[in-house]
Each structure stands twice: as C-alpha cells, then as structure tokens.
Scaffold this motif. Sequence first.
Motif, PDB file in Angstrom:
ATOM      1  N   LYS A   1       0.810  -1.221   0.000  1.00 31.27           N
ATOM      2  CA  LYS A   1       0.000   0.000   0.000  1.00 31.27           C
ATOM      3  C   LYS A   1       0.842   1.270   0.000  1.00 31.27           C
ATOM      4  CE  LYS A   1      -3.870   2.208   2.435  1.00 31.27           C
ATOM      5  NZ  LYS A   1      -4.900   2.039   3.498  1.00 31.27           N
ATOM      6  N   TYR A   2       1.970   1.262   0.759  1.00 35.66           N
ATOM      7  CA  TYR A   2       2.740   2.494   0.945  1.00 35.66           C
ATOM      8  C   TYR A   2       4.114   2.468   0.281  1.00 35.66           C
ATOM      9  CZ  TYR A   2      -0.716   3.709   4.529  1.00 35.66           C
ATOM     10  OH  TYR A   2      -1.891   4.009   5.195  1.00 35.66           O
ATOM     11  N   GLY A   3       4.579   1.282  -0.078  1.00 38.76           N
ATOM     12  CA  GLY A   3       5.909   1.182  -0.671  1.00 38.76           C
ATOM     13  C   GLY A   3       6.956   0.773   0.355  1.00 38.76           C
ATOM     14  N   ARG A   4       8.208   1.029   0.038  1.00 39.09           N
ATOM     15  CA  ARG A   4       9.346   0.573   0.835  1.00 39.09           C
ATOM     16  C   ARG A   4       9.251   1.062   2.284  1.00 39.09           C
ATOM     17  NH1 ARG A   4      14.443   2.533   2.143  1.00 39.09           N
ATOM     18  NH2 ARG A   4      16.051   0.907   2.329  1.00 39.09           N
ATOM     19  N   ILE A   5       9.605   0.169   3.203  1.00 38.10           N
ATOM     20  CA  ILE A   5       9.641   0.491   4.634  1.00 38.10           C
ATOM     21  C   ILE A   5      11.067   0.888   5.013  1.00 38.10           C
ATOM     22  CG2 ILE A   5       9.265  -0.359   6.971  1.00 38.10           C
ATOM     23  CD1 ILE A   5       6.707  -0.083   5.285  1.00 38.10           C
ATOM     24  N   SER A   6      11.202   2.060   5.654  1.00 41.74           N
ATOM     25  CA  SER A   6      12.535   2.561   6.010  1.00 41.74           C
ATOM     26  C   SER A   6      12.989   2.118   7.397  1.00 41.74           C
ATOM     27  CB  SER A   6      12.543   4.090   5.938  1.00 41.74           C
ATOM     28  OG  SER A   6      12.268   4.543   4.630  1.00 41.74           O
ATOM     29  N   TRP A   7      12.066   2.035   8.335  1.00 39.67           N
ATOM     30  CA  TRP A   7      12.396   1.646   9.712  1.00 39.67           C
ATOM     31  C   TRP A   7      11.310   0.720  10.241  1.00 39.67           C
ATOM     32  CZ3 TRP A   7      16.461   3.930  12.835  1.00 39.67           C
ATOM     33  CH2 TRP A   7      17.192   4.933  12.174  1.00 39.67           C
ATOM     34  N   ILE A   8      11.719  -0.233  11.076  1.00 37.23           N
ATOM     35  CA  ILE A   8      10.788  -1.070  11.848  1.00 37.23           C
ATOM     36  C   ILE A   8      11.241  -1.004  13.293  1.00 37.23           C
ATOM     37  CG2 ILE A   8       9.838  -3.365  12.234  1.00 37.23           C
ATOM     38  CD1 ILE A   8      10.381  -3.999   9.302  1.00 37.23           C
ATOM     39  N   GLU A   9      10.413  -0.458  14.177  1.00 38.77           N
ATOM     40  CA  GLU A   9      10.790  -0.223  15.566  1.00 38.77           C
ATOM     41  C   GLU A   9       9.675  -0.644  16.515  1.00 38.77           C
ATOM     42  OE1 GLU A   9      13.818   0.967  16.584  1.00 38.77           O
ATOM     43  OE2 GLU A   9      14.443   0.978  14.476  1.00 38.77           O
ATOM     44  N   SER A  10      10.058  -0.893  17.766  1.00 43.05           N
ATOM     45  CA  SER A  10       9.077  -1.112  18.825  1.00 43.05           C
ATOM     46  C   SER A  10       9.478  -0.401  20.118  1.00 43.05           C
ATOM     47  CB  SER A  10       8.919  -2.604  19.120  1.00 43.05           C
ATOM     48  OG  SER A  10      10.065  -3.124  19.779  1.00 43.05           O
ATOM     49  N   GLU A  11      10.791  -0.187  20.314  1.00 44.59           N
ATOM     50  CA  GLU A  11      11.329   0.382  21.554  1.00 44.59           C
ATOM     51  C   GLU A  11      10.882  -0.435  22.769  1.00 44.59           C
ATOM     52  OE1 GLU A  11      13.606   2.607  21.524  1.00 44.59           O
ATOM     53  OE2 GLU A  11      13.404   3.026  19.383  1.00 44.59           O
ATOM     54  N   ASN A  12      10.628  -1.712  22.540  1.00 49.51           N
ATOM     55  CA  ASN A  12      10.110  -2.592  23.590  1.00 49.51           C
ATOM     56  C   ASN A  12      10.952  -3.865  23.621  1.00 49.51           C
ATOM     57  OD1 ASN A  12       8.509  -4.506  25.073  1.00 49.51           O
ATOM     58  ND2 ASN A  12       6.728  -3.198  24.738  1.00 49.51           N
ATOM     59  N   GLU A  13      11.540  -4.161  24.782  1.00 49.31           N
ATOM     60  CA  GLU A  13      12.434  -5.313  24.905  1.00 49.31           C
ATOM     61  C   GLU A  13      11.785  -6.601  24.409  1.00 49.31           C
ATOM     62  OE1 GLU A  13      16.163  -6.953  25.999  1.00 49.31           O
ATOM     63  OE2 GLU A  13      15.503  -4.875  25.962  1.00 49.31           O
ATOM     64  N   TYR A  14      10.515  -6.751  24.684  1.00 48.94           N
ATOM     65  CA  TYR A  14       9.839  -8.006  24.356  1.00 48.94           C
ATOM     66  C   TYR A  14       9.774  -8.241  22.854  1.00 48.94           C
ATOM     67  CZ  TYR A  14       6.679 -11.921  25.108  1.00 48.94           C
ATOM     68  OH  TYR A  14       6.129 -13.182  25.149  1.00 48.94           O
ATOM     69  N   TRP A  15       9.772  -7.170  22.056  1.00 54.52           N
ATOM     70  CA  TRP A  15       9.585  -7.320  20.612  1.00 54.52           C
ATOM     71  C   TRP A  15      10.862  -7.070  19.813  1.00 54.52           C
ATOM     72  CZ3 TRP A  15       5.628 -10.051  20.631  1.00 54.52           C
ATOM     73  CH2 TRP A  15       4.505  -9.763  21.406  1.00 54.52           C
ATOM     74  N   LEU A  16      12.019  -6.999  20.474  1.00 56.16           N
ATOM     75  CA  LEU A  16      13.257  -6.731  19.743  1.00 56.16           C
ATOM     76  C   LEU A  16      13.593  -7.837  18.744  1.00 56.16           C
ATOM     77  CD1 LEU A  16      15.660  -5.159  22.404  1.00 56.16           C
ATOM     78  CD2 LEU A  16      14.167  -4.023  20.752  1.00 56.16           C
ATOM     79  N   MET A  17      13.385  -9.081  19.145  1.00 59.07           N
ATOM     80  CA  MET A  17      13.670 -10.181  18.214  1.00 59.07           C
ATOM     81  C   MET A  17      12.687 -10.166  17.046  1.00 59.07           C
ATOM     82  SD  MET A  17      16.370 -11.749  19.176  1.00 59.07           S
ATOM     83  CE  MET A  17      16.359 -13.344  18.363  1.00 59.07           C
ATOM     84  N   LEU A  18      11.441  -9.806  17.317  1.00 64.41           N
ATOM     85  CA  LEU A  18      10.442  -9.736  16.251  1.00 64.41           C
ATOM     86  C   LEU A  18      10.821  -8.664  15.240  1.00 64.41           C
ATOM     87  CD1 LEU A  18       7.696 -10.320  14.938  1.00 64.41           C
ATOM     88  CD2 LEU A  18       6.666  -8.738  16.605  1.00 64.41           C
ATOM     89  N   GLU A  19      11.168  -7.477  15.711  1.00 66.30           N
ATOM     90  CA  GLU A  19      11.500  -6.411  14.766  1.00 66.30           C
ATOM     91  C   GLU A  19      12.775  -6.753  13.995  1.00 66.30           C
ATOM     92  OE1 GLU A  19      13.847  -2.979  17.154  1.00 66.30           O
ATOM     93  OE2 GLU A  19      11.762  -3.204  17.802  1.00 66.30           O
ATOM     94  N   ALA A  20      13.745  -7.419  14.651  1.00 61.47           N
ATOM     95  CA  ALA A  20      14.979  -7.822  13.967  1.00 61.47           C
ATOM     96  C   ALA A  20      14.690  -8.862  12.883  1.00 61.47           C
ATOM     97  CB  ALA A  20      15.977  -8.381  14.978  1.00 61.47           C
ATOM     98  N   HIS A  21      13.792  -9.804  13.203  1.00 58.03           N
ATOM     99  CA  HIS A  21      13.390 -10.819  12.223  1.00 58.03           C
ATOM    100  C   HIS A  21      12.739 -10.162  10.997  1.00 58.03           C
ATOM    101  CE1 HIS A  21      11.680 -15.202  11.860  1.00 58.03           C
ATOM    102  NE2 HIS A  21      12.320 -14.807  10.780  1.00 58.03           N
ATOM    103  N   LEU A  22      11.895  -9.205  11.241  1.00 56.25           N
ATOM    104  CA  LEU A  22      11.235  -8.492  10.144  1.00 56.25           C
ATOM    105  C   LEU A  22      12.242  -7.694   9.311  1.00 56.25           C
ATOM    106  CD1 LEU A  22       8.094  -7.240  12.089  1.00 56.25           C
ATOM    107  CD2 LEU A  22       8.110  -8.983  10.288  1.00 56.25           C
TER     108      LEU A  22
END
Length: 439
Positions: free
Chosen positions: A72-93
């Motif tokens: 819908k929007y095109g290329r993603i520049s950043w994926i963040e959560s600033e939340n310890e619990y989701w750091l592995m998820l954002e890194a995987h993405l």
Amino acid sequence: MNVIFISPHFPYYYYNFCDRLKKRGVNVLGIGDTPYDNISQQTKDALNEYYYVKSLENYDDVYKAVAFYISKYGRISWIESENEYWLMLEAHLRSDFNVNTGPKYEAMGPLRYKSKMKDVYKSANIPVAPYIVLTSLDQGLQFARDHGYPLVVKPDNGMGASDTHKLTSDEDFIDFYANKQKDISYICEVCIPGRVETFEGITDSKGKILVCTSHVMVNQVMDNVNEQKDTLFYSQEVEGKDIYTVGNATVQAFKAYGRFFHFEFMRLEEDHPELGKKGDLLGLEVNMRAPGAYIPEMMNLCYDIDVYTIWADMILYDTCYYEIKRKHWVAYAGRRNSKGYAYRSQELYDLFRDNISFETDVPKALAEAMGDHIYVFRAASYDEMKNIADTILLPAGDRAKILARKEAEMREKEAEQLEKEAKEARERAIEARRIADSF
C-alpha cells in the motif's frame, strides 16, 4: 518515509514516538495485538494506519501485516518497537524485508544473551563478573567452590529481573536447580556488591551520542521483584564522569548506532578480590531500545527537552536540534499496594506541589519491578530530592513518630520564644529602672 511501529499502544506513552514522526510528515504504520477500538485516542491520532493481529507472537500474521503495508505504501525505512519483548520480532522483520536501519536477526545474539554481552564488554576492556552458562548442578557447585557465595542465577536470554535468584549456599543452589524451568538456559555469576547505574540516550547513525543521562538505582531490581521493596531511582550528572566514558565505550563496542539505548552497570560499593576496587564500574547488560519506567519522561524533565522529538529528528535528519544542558534532579518513587504509607497523595501535593510532575498507577505487567503507584518529581538539589523521596516512601508506622517529633519541636520553639520574650521583658524593666534612677 514509511515507519512501522510494533505495539504502539503499550506502554501507553509510546504513542509519543509515533506522534513526533507523524508531525514531521512520516507515514507511521502501527501493528498491534489490541483491537483498534481499544487503543487510546492519542495512539490513534499518532498513526496513519493501524493493523490489528490477534497475537504479535504469530510471526506469519505480523509478516502479512508488513507485506500489506509495503503493497500500500511502498518501501519500509524503519521497523521499531522500543520494547524489549519485541526486539527479536522487529529484527526478524528487518532481515526478511531487508530493512537496514537497525539490528537484523542474525546479529541479535550479543544483544539478547547475557553471556555473549559479557564477551563484547570484555572486548572493550569493561570488566564483568565471572560467570558460567549453567549446564549441570555439579558445574554450578564447582563454580560456587571456586568463587564463593553469594551468586546470582538468571536466564541467559531474559528480560528485567524475572526468574532471577540470589543464592547464598549449596542448599540454595540445589533447591534452585531442582525447581528451575527445564527449557531455559541460565547464566550463573558472582554477585556484585554494589548498585546499578544506568546509561541511556540516543545516538546518530555514526554512533555519536546526541543526548544521554544516567540513573542511580537505590535498590536492585532483583530485590524489588523478589522482596517487594519500594522502587526508587534518580538521575545523576554524566558530563565529565566515568559513567559517560564507560557508556560511550559500550555504544561503540555494541555498535549502538541510530538507536535509543539503555545500558546497565554495577558500581562496586566495596573492594572485591575478583571484581575490583570500590567505585569501579562493571558491565551488566545492554538493551537496544528506549529505557522503561518513565525514564524518557524523566529525561525530558531533567533537561527541559523532548526526547521523542530528538528520536524522530535522528530518524529523519540524523541530528539533534536541542542544546543539551542538565537543569534539574529528577527521581522516581514507586509504592506498593501491599504497604501503608505515612502521607496520602493530597498531602504530598500540599507539601511538594511545585516538584511533583505526575503520579500514576503502573500496569500490572510492569508493577512487579516498578511499583504499583509511582511519583515522578524534580528538585533543585540532591538534598531536596532526597527529602521528597523519603517523604513519599515513609512507612505509615513512622507517621506517629514524625508527628510526635514535630510536636516536640513546636513545644521547644514555643519555649524558646517564651524565654526570648521573658528576657526582652527583663531587659526593658532594667532599662526603665535605669532611666528612672537618672532623674
């Protein structure tokens, strides 16, 4: 620019990260596991769009959400959560969608496993406590014989102080080993006699620190959790201090570039034959995200800035437009619902209305370490800050003593005033007689 923010609704004040980006023209795209109707209006207003998934633990669903946003929007520049619990998820993405503005999945080992963190600390000549990755009871007991008690055992890949144990004897070790979670890898290390001092801030893409601060933890989080102690910590100066030198070395060693970061160190409160001299700093752990426990808000109060704006400007412009100058002492005092306190909230505001910035209940998921009800306040000096903290956390049982002491002080002042007035009256009488005798 398109930025995906994972779980923008929790903690509730994290909408601020999204808000500052959106105000700068960024498409801020949320993915969360709370239905849209149940997130706050502030969060809704801070997002361009929100994609609901039943569980952020379901990677396939989150992957589909990111793919939808790209379509819908095109290329993603950043994926963040600033939340310890989701750091592995954002890194995987980041790995799967080739987003290069943060750690990827394959680089997360030293950022998640405490044993691997220690290797990086040592590479930067930052001392750490002796440790082992626990593989058997015999190995653990041998480590205890080699280094003595107390020891600390905690998950090698864990968050906060959950499942952290202080062992003081072989009996403690045997009991822990018999009851530990079987599918968890634990690290066992020498217990450091000292206090936690943090170092947190924001860096640009080359690792230059744009803003930073440090906080002193009066009690260890482990003790707050295991013993349900009150939570108290406060900001301290960093410029020209050893905490800045060691913190900056840690930024470079872990390549914490273009990040909000939160590091923890232990400062020795006594000499130790294996650890160093009193006052030395030892590396404890690193977190590649914003600090929790309202520390971003405390940074704002300390410097009269907005760290969410600094973070957004770093993402967009790789710089900070604020002049960073420390102006206040700021502290966090967390109470327990299970305990009674000498002063009610209104009484505290009557005493410290100009100091208390806010109070709030802490979400149950975070209260174990942070306290159930907290006050964040600032002061002009350390002594003023300490007095406010002592008053907020004063046990209910001490109130009668304080009232009795105040009453005694009042009686003493009244007696002093009466004595002063009597003395002045005697002096007036003597002067009157002197004048009368002169005639």
